[in-house]
Design an enzyme around this catalytic site. Structure first.
Site, PDB file in Angstrom:
ATOM      1  N   ASP A   1     -12.081  75.949  71.727  1.00 46.89           N
ATOM      2  CA  ASP A   1     -10.637  75.977  71.956  1.00 46.89           C
ATOM      3  C   ASP A   1      -9.898  75.796  70.629  1.00 46.89           C
ATOM      4  O   ASP A   1     -10.305  74.976  69.807  1.00 46.89           O
ATOM      5  CB  ASP A   1     -10.246  74.822  72.889  1.00 46.89           C
ATOM      6  CG  ASP A   1     -11.093  74.798  74.149  1.00 46.89           C
ATOM      7  OD1 ASP A   1     -10.959  75.711  74.966  1.00 46.89           O
ATOM      8  OD2 ASP A   1     -11.917  73.864  74.289  1.00 46.89           O
TER       9      ASP A   1
ATOM     10  N   GLU B   1     -11.066  80.524  72.612  1.00 43.44           N
ATOM     11  CA  GLU B   1      -9.982  80.317  73.584  1.00 43.44           C
ATOM     12  C   GLU B   1      -8.734  79.857  72.843  1.00 43.44           C
ATOM     13  O   GLU B   1      -8.723  78.794  72.217  1.00 43.44           O
ATOM     14  CB  GLU B   1     -10.393  79.293  74.653  1.00 43.44           C
ATOM     15  CG  GLU B   1      -9.299  79.202  75.716  1.00 43.44           C
ATOM     16  CD  GLU B   1      -9.505  78.092  76.720  1.00 43.44           C
ATOM     17  OE1 GLU B   1     -10.641  77.656  76.951  1.00 43.44           O
ATOM     18  OE2 GLU B   1      -8.469  77.662  77.264  1.00 43.44           O
TER      19      GLU B   1
ATOM     20  N   LYS C   1      -5.591  78.057  72.751  1.00 41.44           N
ATOM     21  CA  LYS C   1      -5.163  76.926  73.581  1.00 41.44           C
ATOM     22  C   LYS C   1      -3.867  76.392  72.991  1.00 41.44           C
ATOM     23  O   LYS C   1      -3.859  75.337  72.353  1.00 41.44           O
ATOM     24  CB  LYS C   1      -6.267  75.885  73.524  1.00 41.44           C
ATOM     25  CG  LYS C   1      -6.256  74.824  74.556  1.00 41.44           C
ATOM     26  CD  LYS C   1      -6.713  75.318  75.878  1.00 41.44           C
ATOM     27  CE  LYS C   1      -7.736  74.452  76.540  1.00 41.44           C
ATOM     28  NZ  LYS C   1      -8.159  75.010  77.833  1.00 41.44           N
TER      29      LYS C   1
ATOM     30  N   HIS D   1     -20.399  75.920  76.187  1.00 33.25           N
ATOM     31  CA  HIS D   1     -18.994  75.556  76.376  1.00 33.25           C
ATOM     32  C   HIS D   1     -18.562  74.518  75.334  1.00 33.25           C
ATOM     33  O   HIS D   1     -19.247  73.515  75.129  1.00 33.25           O
ATOM     34  CB  HIS D   1     -18.863  74.988  77.792  1.00 33.25           C
ATOM     35  CG  HIS D   1     -17.474  74.673  78.220  1.00 33.25           C
ATOM     36  ND1 HIS D   1     -17.136  73.477  78.808  1.00 33.25           N
ATOM     37  CD2 HIS D   1     -16.327  75.405  78.179  1.00 33.25           C
ATOM     38  CE1 HIS D   1     -15.846  73.491  79.120  1.00 33.25           C
ATOM     39  NE2 HIS D   1     -15.341  74.646  78.744  1.00 33.25           N
TER      40      HIS D   1
ATOM     41  N   ASP E   1     -22.043  73.446  80.123  1.00 31.48           N
ATOM     42  CA  ASP E   1     -22.134  72.212  79.340  1.00 31.48           C
ATOM     43  C   ASP E   1     -23.582  71.759  79.213  1.00 31.48           C
ATOM     44  O   ASP E   1     -23.877  70.891  78.402  1.00 31.48           O
ATOM     45  CB  ASP E   1     -21.360  71.083  80.049  1.00 31.48           C
ATOM     46  CG  ASP E   1     -19.861  71.283  79.967  1.00 31.48           C
ATOM     47  OD1 ASP E   1     -19.362  71.740  78.938  1.00 31.48           O
ATOM     48  OD2 ASP E   1     -19.190  70.977  80.978  1.00 31.48           O
TER      49      ASP E   1
HETATM   50  O1  G3P Z   1     -12.775  79.356  78.397  1.00 26.01           O
HETATM   51  C1  G3P Z   1     -13.475  78.778  79.439  1.00 26.01           C
HETATM   52  C2  G3P Z   1     -13.131  77.322  79.597  1.00 26.01           C
HETATM   53  O2  G3P Z   1     -13.294  76.689  78.377  1.00 26.01           O
HETATM   54  C3  G3P Z   1     -11.735  77.085  80.110  1.00 26.01           C
HETATM   55  O3  G3P Z   1     -11.469  75.779  80.407  1.00 26.01           O
HETATM   56  O4  G3P Z   1     -10.380  73.632  79.960  1.00 26.01           O
HETATM   57  O5  G3P Z   1     -12.737  73.956  79.322  1.00 26.01           O
HETATM   58  O6  G3P Z   1     -10.938  75.063  78.042  1.00 26.01           O
HETATM   59  P1  G3P Z   1     -11.376  74.562  79.377  1.00 26.01           P
HETATM   60 MG    MG Z   2     -12.081  76.316  76.639  1.00 24.88          MG
END
Ligand code: G3P
Ligand code: MG
Length: 242
Positions: free
Chosen positions: A41, A114, A116, A12, A236
């Site tokens: 992201d 992702e 974002k 992550h 994580d």
């Molecule tokens: O894409 C999975 C996860 O990363 C979504 O939540 O807030 O960690 O970007 P966040």
């Molecule tokens: Mg994410």
């Protein structure tokens, strides 16, 4: 039903909690820990360059201040995105998506990118991400999986680069997930495992839809989700048994 081609375990934000999130150091860290896939992201700078960062503001992860989308990429590049995590990462930069793609290719890693977007930049962000990935990723190599919480961003990604696979990203899976999967021609459904009830989980898996869960940091929970048939786990904790 075709087997899910991406790895089960996904680091992550590049390297989980072992490195400053969404940096090249994080991606290297994920790879060094044995992960074959990373998630990160991507947001746009003021001058329209996709860069790796999670928050719309700079304070939590860098020594900068204010909105990411109020800074040009050169100004973002001058910031320290490593020291907040630890002195050993001082000088680590906010990478551009292009830099991250080059590193993925060099390390032979799969990725979930992702999208974002900062509020108001949903379509522009998705368009730039899709264009950069489509332009840089070699034909014939398994492409990055794009995902977003934002449906406008996913729709734009489909328009710009329909061949790039898309995952629907939710905190809690909505009741109309089947319709949304069909509308976006999505290949996977991603959700927060803490907001996933058993019947929903089993319904998705039984329907043959690849289900990816974030952020799973507990070994027993991971084992339960794997036994239930999930296709991907964002974590994580790079040290968890895999
Ligand atoms: O894409 C999975 C996860 O990363 C979504 O939540 O807030 O960690 O970007 P966040
Ligand atoms: Mg994410």
């Amino acid at each position: 039903m075709k087997p899910w081609p991406w790895p089960l375990w996904i680091a992550h934000r590049g390297g989980g909690s072992s490195a400053p999130e969404n940096t090249l150091a994080a991606i290297r860290c994920g790879a060094a820990a044995g992960f074959r896939m990373v998630e990160f992201d991507v947001m746009l700078s003021r001058d329209g360059v996709p860069v790796l960062i999670h928050d719309e503001t700079l304070e939590r992860t860098t020594d900068g201040r204010g909105q990411v989308c109020a800074h040009d990429s050169a100004a973002l590049r001058a910031l320290d995105a490593g020291s907040r995590h630890g002195p050993g990462f001082a000088g680590e930069r906010i990478p551009t998506l292009d830099e991250a793609l080059d590193l993925l290719l060099a390390l032979d890693l799969d990725a979930n990118i992702e999208i974002k977007p900062a509020r108001g930049f949903e379509r522009e962000t998705a368009e730039q991400v899709a264009l950069r990935v489509a332009g840089r990723w070699p034909v014939g190599r398994r492409p990055p999986l794009l995902s977003s919480f934002d449906s406008c961003a996913l729709e734009q990604a489909r328009r710009t680069a329909p061949h790039l696979p898309r995952g629907l990203l939710f905190e809690q899976v909505p009741a109309d997930w089947r319709e949304r999967m069909a509308r976006h021609e999505a290949v996977s459904l991603h959700c927060d495992h803490r907001r996933l009830d058993e019947s929903c989980l089993h319904g998705i898996v039984a329907a043959g839809v690849p289900l990816l869960c974030y952020t799973v940091n507990d070994a027993a929970r991971a084992a339960g989700l794997i036994a239930a048939g999930v296709s991907g786990l964002f974590t994580d904790r790079l040290e968890l048994p895999r």
